[in-house]
Motif scaffolding. Structure first.
Motif, mmCIF file in Angstrom:
data_model
loop_
_atom_site.group_PDB
_atom_site.id
_atom_site.type_symbol
_atom_site.label_atom_id
_atom_site.label_comp_id
_atom_site.label_asym_id
_atom_site.label_seq_id
_atom_site.Cartn_x
_atom_site.Cartn_y
_atom_site.Cartn_z
ATOM 1 N N THR A 18 0.805 -1.216 0.000
ATOM 2 C CA THR A 18 0.000 0.000 0.000
ATOM 3 C C THR A 18 0.843 1.273 0.000
ATOM 4 O O THR A 18 0.304 2.363 -0.133
ATOM 5 N N LEU A 19 2.163 1.137 0.118
ATOM 6 C CA LEU A 19 3.032 2.317 0.140
ATOM 7 C C LEU A 19 3.038 3.016 -1.221
ATOM 8 O O LEU A 19 2.995 2.352 -2.256
ATOM 9 N N ILE A 59 16.655 -1.457 2.364
ATOM 10 C CA ILE A 59 16.834 -2.910 2.462
ATOM 11 C C ILE A 59 18.092 -3.326 1.707
ATOM 12 O O ILE A 59 18.895 -4.114 2.209
ATOM 13 N N ASP A 60 18.286 -2.780 0.500
ATOM 14 C CA ASP A 60 19.484 -3.103 -0.279
ATOM 15 C C ASP A 60 20.744 -2.656 0.444
ATOM 16 O O ASP A 60 21.748 -3.367 0.453
ATOM 17 N N LYS A 61 20.700 -1.483 1.050
ATOM 18 C CA LYS A 61 21.852 -0.968 1.782
ATOM 19 C C LYS A 61 22.171 -1.876 2.966
ATOM 20 O O LYS A 61 23.316 -2.205 3.221
ATOM 21 N N LYS A 62 21.163 -2.329 3.653
ATOM 22 C CA LYS A 62 21.341 -3.202 4.818
ATOM 23 C C LYS A 62 21.919 -4.551 4.400
ATOM 24 O O LYS A 62 22.823 -5.063 5.049
ATOM 25 N N THR A 63 21.423 -5.129 3.312
ATOM 26 C CA THR A 63 21.904 -6.453 2.899
ATOM 27 C C THR A 63 23.326 -6.396 2.374
ATOM 28 O O THR A 63 24.090 -7.321 2.587
ATOM 29 N N THR A 64 23.717 -5.311 1.685
ATOM 30 C CA THR A 64 25.090 -5.237 1.195
ATOM 31 C C THR A 64 26.062 -4.988 2.340
ATOM 32 O O THR A 64 27.183 -5.462 2.309
ATOM 33 N N LYS A 65 25.639 -4.271 3.366
ATOM 34 C CA LYS A 65 26.504 -4.068 4.525
ATOM 35 C C LYS A 65 26.706 -5.372 5.274
ATOM 36 O O LYS A 65 27.792 -5.673 5.725
ATOM 37 N N LEU A 90 12.222 2.438 0.795
ATOM 38 C CA LEU A 90 12.278 1.205 1.570
ATOM 39 C C LEU A 90 13.193 0.191 0.896
ATOM 40 O O LEU A 90 14.040 -0.432 1.543
ATOM 41 N N LYS A 91 13.049 0.058 -0.420
ATOM 42 C CA LYS A 91 13.902 -0.876 -1.154
ATOM 43 C C LYS A 91 15.370 -0.467 -1.045
ATOM 44 O O LYS A 91 16.239 -1.316 -0.847
ATOM 45 N N ALA A 92 15.665 0.826 -1.143
ATOM 46 C CA ALA A 92 17.045 1.308 -1.024
ATOM 47 C C ALA A 92 17.603 0.992 0.361
ATOM 48 O O ALA A 92 18.756 0.575 0.498
#
Length: 84
Positions: A18-19, A31-37, A27-29
């Motif tokens: 619903t966002l 999440i991507d930043k968190k997973t690459t770190k 949000l996607k950015a």
């Protein structure tokens, strides 16, 4: 003040769907930043330097095997029989 909310995964998916587009990209950015770190960016050189190395005994075995294979490969002792 911090509040924790226990949300089931399917409910979270419904909320995310619903966002608006802009917030979904944000949000996607994140999440991507968190997973690459989390995985860490390792370059190939450092990865290879940290990897296992052969011992002198293993290198000698490899060298002896290579020499034996080369001798076997270049040996002309086998016969070719022409059936014509």
């Amino acid at each position: 003040m911090q509040v924790e909310v226990d949300i089931a995964f399917d409910q979270l998916v419904k909320i995310v769907k619903t966002l608006p587009t802009g917030k979904l990209r944000k949000l996607k950015a994140e999440i991507d930043k968190k997973t690459t770190k989390g995985h860490g960016q390792t370059d190939l050189k450092s990865l290879l330097l940290k990897g296992p190395a052969a011992t002198k005994k293993q290198l000698a075995t490899i060298d002896n095997n290579r020499k034996a294979i080369n001798q076997w490969r270049t040996k002309k002792s086998w016969l070719i029989i022409d059936t014509h």
